[in-house]
Design a protein around this motif. Structure first.
Motif, PDB file in Angstrom:
ATOM      1  N   SER A  22     -12.133   9.344  -1.204  1.00  0.00           N
ATOM      2  CA  SER A  22     -11.051   8.667  -1.916  1.00  0.00           C
ATOM      3  C   SER A  22      -9.739   9.326  -1.535  1.00  0.00           C
ATOM      4  N   LEU A  23      -8.649   8.596  -1.739  1.00  0.00           N
ATOM      5  CA  LEU A  23      -7.329   9.174  -1.501  1.00  0.00           C
ATOM      6  C   LEU A  23      -6.295   8.468  -2.360  1.00  0.00           C
ATOM      7  N   VAL A  24      -5.137   9.118  -2.469  1.00  0.00           N
ATOM      8  CA  VAL A  24      -3.976   8.566  -3.163  1.00  0.00           C
ATOM      9  C   VAL A  24      -2.818   8.633  -2.184  1.00  0.00           C
TER      10      VAL A  24
ATOM     11  N   VAL B   1       3.905   2.302  -7.602  1.00  0.00           N
ATOM     12  CA  VAL B   1       4.318   3.685  -7.380  1.00  0.00           C
ATOM     13  C   VAL B   1       3.356   4.423  -6.457  1.00  0.00           C
ATOM     14  N   ALA B   2       2.137   3.899  -6.302  1.00  0.00           N
ATOM     15  CA  ALA B   2       1.156   4.551  -5.428  1.00  0.00           C
ATOM     16  C   ALA B   2       0.001   3.580  -5.199  1.00  0.00           C
ATOM     17  N   VAL B   3      -0.952   4.019  -4.391  1.00  0.00           N
ATOM     18  CA  VAL B   3      -2.155   3.231  -4.111  1.00  0.00           C
ATOM     19  C   VAL B   3      -3.361   4.155  -4.202  1.00  0.00           C
ATOM     20  N   LEU B   4      -4.390   3.716  -4.941  1.00  0.00           N
ATOM     21  CA  LEU B   4      -5.671   4.418  -4.971  1.00  0.00           C
ATOM     22  C   LEU B   4      -6.610   3.754  -3.972  1.00  0.00           C
ATOM     23  N   ALA B   5      -7.390   4.553  -3.273  1.00  0.00           N
ATOM     24  CA  ALA B   5      -8.336   4.007  -2.299  1.00  0.00           C
ATOM     25  C   ALA B   5      -9.639   4.786  -2.386  1.00  0.00           C
ATOM     26  N   ALA B   6     -10.755   4.066  -2.227  1.00  0.00           N
ATOM     27  CA  ALA B   6     -12.070   4.706  -2.296  1.00  0.00           C
ATOM     28  C   ALA B   6     -13.032   3.985  -1.368  1.00  0.00           C
TER      29      ALA B   6
ATOM     30  N   ALA C 237     -11.972   9.004   6.745  1.00  0.00           N
ATOM     31  CA  ALA C 237     -12.082   8.145   7.927  1.00  0.00           C
ATOM     32  C   ALA C 237     -12.944   6.916   7.636  1.00  0.00           C
ATOM     33  N   LEU C 238     -13.677   6.943   6.524  1.00  0.00           N
ATOM     34  CA  LEU C 238     -14.479   5.784   6.132  1.00  0.00           C
ATOM     35  C   LEU C 238     -13.567   4.626   5.734  1.00  0.00           C
ATOM     36  N   HIS C 239     -14.140   3.424   5.719  1.00  0.00           N
ATOM     37  CA  HIS C 239     -13.363   2.265   5.265  1.00  0.00           C
ATOM     38  C   HIS C 239     -13.101   2.386   3.767  1.00  0.00           C
ATOM     39  N   LEU C 240     -11.831   2.262   3.375  1.00  0.00           N
ATOM     40  CA  LEU C 240     -11.444   2.459   1.985  1.00  0.00           C
ATOM     41  C   LEU C 240     -10.957   1.149   1.374  1.00  0.00           C
ATOM     42  N   PHE C 241     -11.298   0.954   0.113  1.00  0.00           N
ATOM     43  CA  PHE C 241     -10.848  -0.215  -0.642  1.00  0.00           C
ATOM     44  C   PHE C 241      -9.735   0.231  -1.591  1.00  0.00           C
ATOM     45  N   GLU C 242      -8.654  -0.542  -1.656  1.00  0.00           N
ATOM     46  CA  GLU C 242      -7.445  -0.084  -2.332  1.00  0.00           C
ATOM     47  C   GLU C 242      -7.174  -0.836  -3.631  1.00  0.00           C
TER      48      GLU C 242
ATOM     49  N   LEU D 276      -0.782  11.586  -0.825  1.00  0.00           N
ATOM     50  CA  LEU D 276      -0.505  12.595  -1.846  1.00  0.00           C
ATOM     51  C   LEU D 276      -1.716  13.480  -2.107  1.00  0.00           C
ATOM     52  N   GLY D 277      -2.913  12.944  -1.876  1.00  0.00           N
ATOM     53  CA  GLY D 277      -4.121  13.722  -2.099  1.00  0.00           C
ATOM     54  C   GLY D 277      -5.329  12.963  -1.599  1.00  0.00           C
ATOM     55  N   SER D 278      -6.366  13.684  -1.191  1.00  0.00           N
ATOM     56  CA  SER D 278      -7.576  13.036  -0.689  1.00  0.00           C
ATOM     57  C   SER D 278      -8.780  13.895  -1.024  1.00  0.00           C
TER      58      SER D 278
END
Length: 401
Positions: free
Chosen positions: A119-121, A150-155, A135-140, A128-130
């Motif tokens: 996951s990442l932000v 203000v930001a995006v979450l991805a996992a 490198a995996l495909h992330l869904f946002e 901002l953080g991971s």
């Protein structure tokens, strides 16, 4: 022995908080052992009730047993439950000691809550953080505060799955709601740090330029005045008053030019204060000195009013650009056009000189680039159609920083 591997592997997976390679090994072991046990159980039951079909049932049960074992292993190796992660998030955010801790904390929370391998932000292109293998495909999922992103979450999807479920997206949305104020603060802190860095860069370039002016211009100019004064003294000693008079006029002109440069440098050293409606008059006054080329100034509208933090930057960029033309372009004419277009201010400086050449690496152009970047703008120097150079600089007129 095989049956003991299941609880042992599950205990190891639950004990480890970091979702690293060990968790993948645990998940694989749990999947393999559980699938084997399920297939063996199906074979044994069929052997009791219908021995002739036991082998066929065992073969058919491999795929569903593996799928079920994989889901069980994923939950054991990764997940501690989304509700636990969501309940802990506000307290964890309250305990952060700096904006730089918010991104990694939220990323870990998303990963734990979803039992995700990564996951990442991010804010725009900046992470901002991971956590995990990003490198995996992330869904946002966007993080909104007062309807502004203000930001995006991805996992990433869990191992063995191709996408996030609706429940997963709901969990990410819940994390986004809780973390939105903290992420907005982290975003503002990052923007402030970038603005501070750009301002420091502009200041350093300005110092470099002033150093170059003092070393390359005033030093030789004063040395030349000293030599002229010595020549006058020598001519007066031989009663050559005609030559002495001519040298006196040269000395007077040199002193006047040097005094003008000293005033310009002194002006550059003090903070620039530009009244809202005084941009055009100030530019006209400042561009009226310094000799050729002939300067044409056009400000649209003539009473152009800009925010307090933009006006000084526009003045500095215009003066820096015209100074570059005077020093390097060998131009006869130079035009300066300043206009507001929407939420941008555009400065265009044209000259009919020898063209850009290699001037793009100079101190003056570096200072212009730093000043425009500090206000989220851009600058460029290119050949002008018809000959000469064209410098273009744009500034945004939004809030400072």
């Amino acid at each position: 022995m095989g049956m003991w591997a299941v609880p042992v592997a599950a205990a190891v997976g639950l004990a480890l908080g970091d979702k690293g390679p060990v968790d993948e090994l645990v998940r694989w072991v749990v999947t393999a052992v559980s699938a084997t046990v399920l297939v063996a159980l199906a074979h044994a039951l069929t052997q009791v009730w219908s021995p002739g079909w036991s082998t066929a049932v065992a073969c058919v049960s491999v795929l569903p047993a593996t799928w079920l074992a994989n889901r069980l292993a994923t939950q054991l190796a990764y997940s501690r439950g989304p509700q636990q992660s969501l309940r802990a998030l506000p307290l964890l955010l309250a305990g952060t000691t700096g904006a730089e801790e918010v991104g990694p904390l939220v990323a870990r929370t998303v990963r734990d809550a979803l039992a995700s391998p990564a996951s990442l932000v991010r804010v725009g292109p900046h992470v901002l953080g991971s956590s995990g293998d990003t490198a995996l495909h992330l869904f946002e999922v966007p993080v909104l505060l007062h309807r502004n992103e203000v930001a995006v979450l991805a996992a990433a999807a869990r191992p063995g799955e191709t996408s996030l479920s609706r429940r997963d997206l709901d969990v990410m949305a819940a994390v986004a709601v809780t973390a939105a104020p903290a992420l907005a603060g982290a975003r503002a802190a990052r923007a402030a740090a970038e603005a501070h860095h750009l301002a420091a860069t502009a200041r350093d370039r300005e110092r470099d330029r002033l150093h170059a002016d003092l070393h390359d211009e005033l030093g030789p100019a004063l040395s030349g005045l000293s030599l002229t004064a010595a020549a006058i003294s020598s001519r007066l000693a031989t009663d050559d008053t005609v030559t002495a008079s001519r040298l006196v006029e040269e000395l007077r002109g040199g002193i006047g030019h040097t005094a003008t440069r000293v005033r310009e440098l002194a002006y550059d050293l003090r903070p620039t204060v530009v009244e809202p409606t005084q941009l055009a008059p100030l530019l006209k006054q400042r561009l009226g000195t310094g000799g050729p080329p002939e300067i044409t100034l056009d400000v649209e509208p003539c009473d152009l009013s800009l925010p307090d933090h933009v006006r000084p930057a526009v003045v500095r960029v215009v003066l820096e650009a015209v100074t570059n033309v005077r020093r390097h372009a060998e131009a006869l004419h130079c035009s300066v056009h300043v206009a507001r277009v929407g939420d941008e201010v555009r400065v265009v400086v044209d000259d009919d000189g020898i063209g850009p050449g290699t001037a793009g690496s100079g101190i003056g152009l570096g200072s212009i680039a730093a000043r425009t970047a500090a206000l989220h703008g851009t600058s460029s120097l290119r050949p002008r159609p018809g000959g000469g150079s064209r410098l273009t600089a744009t500034f945004t007129t939004g809030s400072e920083g």
